[in-house]
Design a protein around this motif. Structure first.
Motif, mmCIF file in Angstrom:
data_model
loop_
_atom_site.group_PDB
_atom_site.id
_atom_site.type_symbol
_atom_site.label_atom_id
_atom_site.label_comp_id
_atom_site.label_asym_id
_atom_site.label_seq_id
_atom_site.Cartn_x
_atom_site.Cartn_y
_atom_site.Cartn_z
ATOM 1 N N LEU A 67 13.943 -15.386 -7.384
ATOM 2 C CA LEU A 67 15.220 -16.021 -7.697
ATOM 3 C C LEU A 67 15.903 -16.540 -6.434
ATOM 4 C CD1 LEU A 67 16.576 -13.417 -10.279
ATOM 5 C CD2 LEU A 67 15.091 -15.392 -10.685
ATOM 6 N N GLU A 68 15.714 -15.832 -5.322
ATOM 7 C CA GLU A 68 16.401 -16.206 -4.091
ATOM 8 C C GLU A 68 15.954 -17.574 -3.582
ATOM 9 O OE1 GLU A 68 16.395 -11.770 -4.494
ATOM 10 O OE2 GLU A 68 14.889 -13.366 -4.666
ATOM 11 N N THR A 69 14.658 -17.850 -3.663
ATOM 12 C CA THR A 69 14.194 -19.147 -3.169
ATOM 13 C C THR A 69 14.660 -20.289 -4.067
ATOM 14 O OG1 THR A 69 12.070 -18.650 -4.235
ATOM 15 C CG2 THR A 69 12.220 -18.308 -1.851
ATOM 16 N N VAL A 70 14.789 -20.045 -5.353
ATOM 17 C CA VAL A 70 15.360 -21.055 -6.246
ATOM 18 C C VAL A 70 16.804 -21.347 -5.853
ATOM 19 C CG1 VAL A 70 16.084 -21.525 -8.626
ATOM 20 C CG2 VAL A 70 13.825 -20.570 -8.180
ATOM 21 N N GLN A 71 17.551 -20.317 -5.537
ATOM 22 C CA GLN A 71 18.928 -20.522 -5.075
ATOM 23 C C GLN A 71 18.961 -21.336 -3.793
ATOM 24 O OE1 GLN A 71 20.178 -16.350 -4.955
ATOM 25 N NE2 GLN A 71 21.556 -16.735 -6.671
ATOM 26 N N ALA A 110 20.066 -26.352 -0.845
ATOM 27 C CA ALA A 110 19.526 -27.439 -0.026
ATOM 28 C C ALA A 110 19.844 -28.809 -0.617
ATOM 29 C CB ALA A 110 18.017 -27.275 0.133
ATOM 30 N N GLY A 111 20.162 -28.854 -1.917
ATOM 31 C CA GLY A 111 20.562 -30.115 -2.525
ATOM 32 C C GLY A 111 19.616 -30.700 -3.552
ATOM 33 N N PHE A 112 18.552 -29.988 -3.899
ATOM 34 C CA PHE A 112 17.665 -30.501 -4.947
ATOM 35 C C PHE A 112 18.405 -30.569 -6.276
ATOM 36 C CE2 PHE A 112 14.344 -29.144 -1.938
ATOM 37 C CZ PHE A 112 13.535 -30.277 -1.955
ATOM 38 N N GLU A 113 18.073 -31.590 -7.071
ATOM 39 C CA GLU A 113 18.769 -31.812 -8.333
ATOM 40 C C GLU A 113 18.043 -31.186 -9.530
ATOM 41 O OE1 GLU A 113 20.616 -36.103 -8.160
ATOM 42 O OE2 GLU A 113 18.805 -36.050 -6.903
ATOM 43 N N PHE A 114 16.759 -30.950 -9.379
ATOM 44 C CA PHE A 114 16.004 -30.280 -10.441
ATOM 45 C C PHE A 114 14.798 -29.600 -9.818
ATOM 46 C CE2 PHE A 114 13.525 -34.115 -10.041
ATOM 47 C CZ PHE A 114 12.235 -33.791 -10.463
ATOM 48 N N VAL A 115 14.211 -28.677 -10.566
ATOM 49 C CA VAL A 115 12.959 -28.047 -10.172
ATOM 50 C C VAL A 115 12.003 -28.074 -11.355
ATOM 51 C CG1 VAL A 115 13.909 -26.532 -8.380
ATOM 52 C CG2 VAL A 115 13.848 -25.737 -10.766
ATOM 53 N N VAL A 116 10.713 -28.012 -11.038
ATOM 54 C CA VAL A 116 9.701 -27.807 -12.076
ATOM 55 C C VAL A 116 9.013 -26.485 -11.778
ATOM 56 C CG1 VAL A 116 7.630 -28.655 -13.205
ATOM 57 C CG2 VAL A 116 9.345 -30.280 -12.398
ATOM 58 N N ILE A 117 9.228 -25.531 -12.651
ATOM 59 C CA ILE A 117 8.636 -24.200 -12.511
ATOM 60 C C ILE A 117 7.184 -24.299 -12.970
ATOM 61 C CG2 ILE A 117 8.780 -21.820 -13.334
ATOM 62 C CD1 ILE A 117 11.908 -22.704 -13.817
ATOM 63 N N SER A 173 21.944 -21.944 -13.315
ATOM 64 C CA SER A 173 23.188 -21.315 -12.864
ATOM 65 C C SER A 173 23.648 -21.885 -11.530
ATOM 66 C CB SER A 173 23.007 -19.797 -12.743
ATOM 67 O OG SER A 173 22.143 -19.471 -11.667
ATOM 68 N N MET A 174 22.712 -22.499 -10.805
ATOM 69 C CA MET A 174 23.033 -23.126 -9.522
ATOM 70 C C MET A 174 23.272 -24.627 -9.663
ATOM 71 S SD MET A 174 23.104 -20.728 -7.253
ATOM 72 C CE MET A 174 23.045 -21.684 -5.740
ATOM 73 N N GLY A 175 23.281 -25.122 -10.875
ATOM 74 C CA GLY A 175 23.572 -26.532 -11.101
ATOM 75 C C GLY A 175 22.367 -27.443 -11.126
ATOM 76 N N MET A 176 21.167 -26.888 -11.010
ATOM 77 C CA MET A 176 19.960 -27.708 -11.089
ATOM 78 C C MET A 176 19.421 -27.721 -12.515
ATOM 79 S SD MET A 176 17.703 -26.810 -7.678
ATOM 80 C CE MET A 176 17.471 -25.071 -8.134
ATOM 81 N N ALA A 177 18.747 -28.793 -12.871
ATOM 82 C CA ALA A 177 17.999 -28.800 -14.118
ATOM 83 C C ALA A 177 16.689 -28.059 -13.895
ATOM 84 C CB ALA A 177 17.722 -30.230 -14.568
ATOM 85 N N ALA A 178 16.147 -27.484 -14.963
ATOM 86 C CA ALA A 178 14.923 -26.690 -14.859
ATOM 87 C C ALA A 178 13.914 -27.125 -15.914
ATOM 88 C CB ALA A 178 15.235 -25.209 -15.016
#
Length: 253
Positions: free
Chosen positions: A25-29, A34-41, A62-67
């Motif tokens: 979870l910490e690295t996702v935060q 850092a400013g990424f707008e979305f992630v792909v898990i 929860s950090m404002g990124m799309a997942a």
């Protein structure tokens, strides 16, 4: 959980993201800070179990990124729990036929149009405290159903894939394309294929996705008009930063 599709379509440019391969979870935060707008898990090429993938979805949002989550395979067993877990969409790897694309995306659409069942008491339904119409609308209209085309023949058919009823995004997979064709992303023939794939998504009015290795390549992809542009991945980003810190510290000693 907002409307991811509208967020992407409403911007003046595409949005930038990265792969999540570290099950922390910490690295996702950190990626959000850092400013990424979305992630792909990435459940295909990383050790994410289903429960951890849902936790990473929650952490990113929860950090404002799309997942978005890349499915591990074509069995479909993870589709319902990931969408009911609140994922903003799913990326389907290694799609090679129109029938396969139709079959899997149909499982992401509620009956009677599709095969997805009602799971209103899930996170996507606000644990039963939301409204069923909102839950159904999010599932059918606001979640990404993106297929990943990774071989030459499939990419030549991008327009046909993009026009399938339940597909609303197409992603070009340069990595496996290189394995099957022997041609890197920089090859003129691949550049032409990429441009034609992008044009086909625009003609069909679906989102487009691409993964690149560097910020320079990401800027080029954004300038080309890609909707979702992924820059590197968490392991490479953190690993290179650590290696550079060691190199710079020991340089000249």
């Amino acid at each position: 959980m907002d409307n991811f599709i509208d967020r992407v379509r409403g911007g003046k440019r595409g949005i930038i993201g990265t792969w999540v391969k570290i099950p922390a979870l910490e690295t996702v935060q950190l990626l959000a800070h850092a400013g990424f707008e979305f992630v792909v898990i990435d459940m295909e090429h990383a050790p994410h179990a289903l429960d951890r993938a849902n936790e990473l979805v929650f952490a990113a949002q929860s950090m404002g990124m799309a997942a978005v989550v890349r499915l591990p395979d074509h069995t479909g067993h993870a589709i319902q729990p990931l969408l009911d877990g609140g994922a903003d969409g799913l990326l389907i790897p290694r799609v090679t036929s129109l029938d396969l694309a139709h079959d899997i995306t149909s499982r992401m659409i509620f009956a009677p149009r599709g095969l997805r069942g009602l799971g209103f008491t899930s996170r996507a339904g606000k644990w039963g405290l939301g409204s069923i119409p909102d839950y159904l609308k999010r599932g059918d209209e606001q979640c990404l159903r993106m297929i990943q085309l990774e071989d030459w023949a499939s990419l030549e058919q991008t327009r046909a894939f993009a026009e399938l009823e339940h597909v609303n995004g197409v992603f070009i997979g340069h990595g496996d394309l290189f394995l099957s064709s022997g041609k890197p992303a920089s090859d003129p023939a691949v550049c032409d294929l990429t441009a034609r794939m992008l044009a086909a998504t625009k003609e069909a009015d679906v989102l487009s996705g691409i993964a690149v290795g560097s910020p320079a390549e990401a800027r080029e992809a954004l300038d080309m008009g890609f909707s979702l542009v992924m820059v590197s991945n968490d392991t490479t980003l953190f690993g290179k930063a650590a290696a550079e810190a060691v190199r710079a510290t020991l340089e000249g000693r």
